[in-house]
Design a protein around this motif. Structure first.
Motif, PDB file in Angstrom:
ATOM      1  N   LEU A 195     -19.547 101.417 -40.268  1.00  0.00           N
ATOM      2  CA  LEU A 195     -19.637 102.762 -39.702  1.00  0.00           C
ATOM      3  C   LEU A 195     -20.337 102.833 -38.347  1.00  0.00           C
ATOM      4  O   LEU A 195     -19.930 103.603 -37.474  1.00  0.00           O
ATOM      5  CB  LEU A 195     -20.370 103.674 -40.699  1.00  0.00           C
ATOM      6  N   CYS A 196     -21.379 102.015 -38.160  1.00  0.00           N
ATOM      7  CA  CYS A 196     -22.325 102.293 -37.077  1.00  0.00           C
ATOM      8  C   CYS A 196     -21.930 101.695 -35.735  1.00  0.00           C
ATOM      9  O   CYS A 196     -21.338 100.628 -35.651  1.00  0.00           O
ATOM     10  CB  CYS A 196     -23.709 101.781 -37.462  1.00  0.00           C
ATOM     11  N   ASP A 197     -22.313 102.427 -34.684  1.00  0.00           N
ATOM     12  CA  ASP A 197     -22.196 101.920 -33.321  1.00  0.00           C
ATOM     13  C   ASP A 197     -23.329 100.946 -33.023  1.00  0.00           C
ATOM     14  O   ASP A 197     -23.118  99.914 -32.388  1.00  0.00           O
ATOM     15  CB  ASP A 197     -22.255 103.078 -32.320  1.00  0.00           C
ATOM     16  N   SER A 198     -24.533 101.300 -33.455  1.00  0.00           N
ATOM     17  CA  SER A 198     -25.719 100.476 -33.225  1.00  0.00           C
ATOM     18  C   SER A 198     -26.561 100.441 -34.489  1.00  0.00           C
ATOM     19  O   SER A 198     -26.449 101.310 -35.359  1.00  0.00           O
ATOM     20  CB  SER A 198     -26.564 101.031 -32.074  1.00  0.00           C
ATOM     21  N   VAL A 199     -27.407  99.425 -34.576  1.00  0.00           N
ATOM     22  CA  VAL A 199     -28.312  99.311 -35.712  1.00  0.00           C
ATOM     23  C   VAL A 199     -29.706  98.965 -35.209  1.00  0.00           C
ATOM     24  O   VAL A 199     -29.888  98.419 -34.111  1.00  0.00           O
ATOM     25  CB  VAL A 199     -27.853  98.235 -36.718  1.00  0.00           C
ATOM     26  N   GLY A 200     -30.684  99.305 -36.018  1.00  0.00           N
ATOM     27  CA  GLY A 200     -32.049  98.869 -35.792  1.00  0.00           C
ATOM     28  C   GLY A 200     -32.567  98.274 -37.086  1.00  0.00           C
ATOM     29  O   GLY A 200     -32.380  98.862 -38.153  1.00  0.00           O
ATOM     30  N   ILE A 201     -33.187  97.115 -37.002  1.00  0.00           N
ATOM     31  CA  ILE A 201     -33.723  96.446 -38.185  1.00  0.00           C
ATOM     32  C   ILE A 201     -35.241  96.444 -38.070  1.00  0.00           C
ATOM     33  O   ILE A 201     -35.799  95.907 -37.111  1.00  0.00           O
ATOM     34  CB  ILE A 201     -33.181  95.010 -38.307  1.00  0.00           C
ATOM     35  N   ILE A 202     -35.895  97.074 -39.049  1.00  0.00           N
ATOM     36  CA  ILE A 202     -37.346  97.214 -39.023  1.00  0.00           C
ATOM     37  C   ILE A 202     -37.950  96.344 -40.114  1.00  0.00           C
ATOM     38  O   ILE A 202     -37.412  96.241 -41.220  1.00  0.00           O
ATOM     39  CB  ILE A 202     -37.742  98.709 -39.193  1.00  0.00           C
ATOM     40  N   SER A 203     -39.048  95.688 -39.788  1.00  0.00           N
ATOM     41  CA  SER A 203     -39.752  94.845 -40.754  1.00  0.00           C
ATOM     42  C   SER A 203     -41.236  94.939 -40.465  1.00  0.00           C
ATOM     43  O   SER A 203     -41.662  94.756 -39.316  1.00  0.00           O
ATOM     44  CB  SER A 203     -39.277  93.395 -40.630  1.00  0.00           C
ATOM     45  N   GLY A 204     -42.003  95.267 -41.501  1.00  0.00           N
ATOM     46  CA  GLY A 204     -43.441  95.396 -41.307  1.00  0.00           C
ATOM     47  C   GLY A 204     -43.824  96.435 -40.291  1.00  0.00           C
ATOM     48  O   GLY A 204     -44.847  96.308 -39.616  1.00  0.00           O
ATOM     49  N   GLY A 205     -43.008  97.489 -40.168  1.00  0.00           N
ATOM     50  CA  GLY A 205     -43.304  98.567 -39.236  1.00  0.00           C
ATOM     51  C   GLY A 205     -42.920  98.296 -37.799  1.00  0.00           C
ATOM     52  O   GLY A 205     -43.137  99.136 -36.925  1.00  0.00           O
TER      53      GLY A 205
END
Length: 296
Positions: A195-205
């Motif tokens: 679905l997404c155009d872009s993604v962000g991956i968060i780890s430990g804030g």
């Protein structure tokens, strides 16, 4: 443009967000990915003004987000927050009016989204009488009913069957095409990738990877080769030069080379083993990108 700029958040001694920054453009579908406890929900609550950041700011079109703009956000929490004793259409119309929509328009919008998302119910059913999947659809409709300018959705696909997922995907895509920035979290990375155009991956804030999926895939460290050699014997892939990792299944293997430049040498070594039936670059999945990012 929705901006999350240098946001820190701490609860007591626990640091939840650390200098978190990303942007979601108008018309963009942004997948916000991370393990449980990584800071996704806290970020969404700060965007909504339900929590205050210790440092940093939330902006809309370059200016600090104000109460009027937040009034135009469509929010779907992971936990259901609807009234179980009310009928779905009544409470959707009520929520729409809370966002400033006139009563007659609110009723029409409530009826539209119930039909659009395929909420199965009898006319006199209260929310608590609906299946969990249909309750989830009503929760989604509550985020859409007031025609929001921004969508912030926390695990919107949880508990939905494939038909309902498709209906929701269609609705989110339509909102994005109309110019709304859409940010949603999900553990269903196949849906995010689809679905997404872009993604962000968060780890430990912290944001450990962000950008268009194609750009994240293009990192040289993630490039792998799919190789099939007719008649190859067990252990053949590990004998090839310049290979960091090799996952072998019979005469086929997935290889991680030391760099893209050594591909020709690997091919020549494979030809010495037997006839090469397949030799192509493999694009990593979002799941593989996620695992690499959170492990770094």
């Amino acid at each position: 443009m929705l901006g999350i700029l240098n946001v820190d958040k701490q609860f007591g001694d626990k640091v939840v967000l650390r200098d978190l920054s990303f942007e979601v453009r108008p018309g963009e579908l942004f997948g916000f990915c991370g393990a449980n406890g990584s800071g996704k929900t806290t970020t969404m609550r700060i965007i909504l003004g339900l929590l205050r950041a210790d440092r940093g700011e939330i902006t809309w079109n370059g200016a600090p987000m104000d109460a009027e703009t937040r009034q135009s956000i469509g929010y779907m929490p992971e936990e259901r927050g609807l009234y179980p004793k009310m009928r779905p259409a009544e409470q959707l119309a009520y929520f729409a009016q809370l966002h400033g929509m006139p009563a007659d328009e609110a009723k029409r919008s409530a009826d539209y989204w119930i039909e659009r998302l395929g909420v199965k119910h009898e006319p006199k059913d209260t929310l608590e009488k609906l299946s969990l999947g249909n309750q989830q659809k009503v929760q989604m409709a509550a985020a859409l009913v007031h025609d929001p300018k921004i969508l912030v959705l926390d695990e919107p696909f949880s508990g939905l069957d494939p038909v309902a997922v498709d209906a929701l995907l269609d609705a989110l895509t339509e909102k994005a095409r109309a110019g709304a920035p859409v940010i949603f979290s999900s553990h269903q990375l196949d849906l995010v990738e689809r679905l997404c155009d872009s993604v962000g991956i968060i780890s430990g804030g912290r944001m450990v990877a962000a950008g268009p999926v194609d750009s994240l895939r293009a990192k040289e460290s993630r490039k792998q080769l799919l190789l099939t050699v007719a008649g190859a014997q067990p252990g053949w892939a590990r004998q090839l030069p310049h290979v960091v990792e090799a996952s072998e299944t019979g005469t086929s293997a997935v290889l991680t080379p030391t760099s893209p430049e050594v591909a020709n040498e690997i091919l020549q070594a494979a030809l010495a083993i037997g006839a090469v039936e397949r030799f192509v670059w493999k694009a990593p999945t979002l799941t593989e990108i996620f695992r690499e990012a959170v492990a770094a």
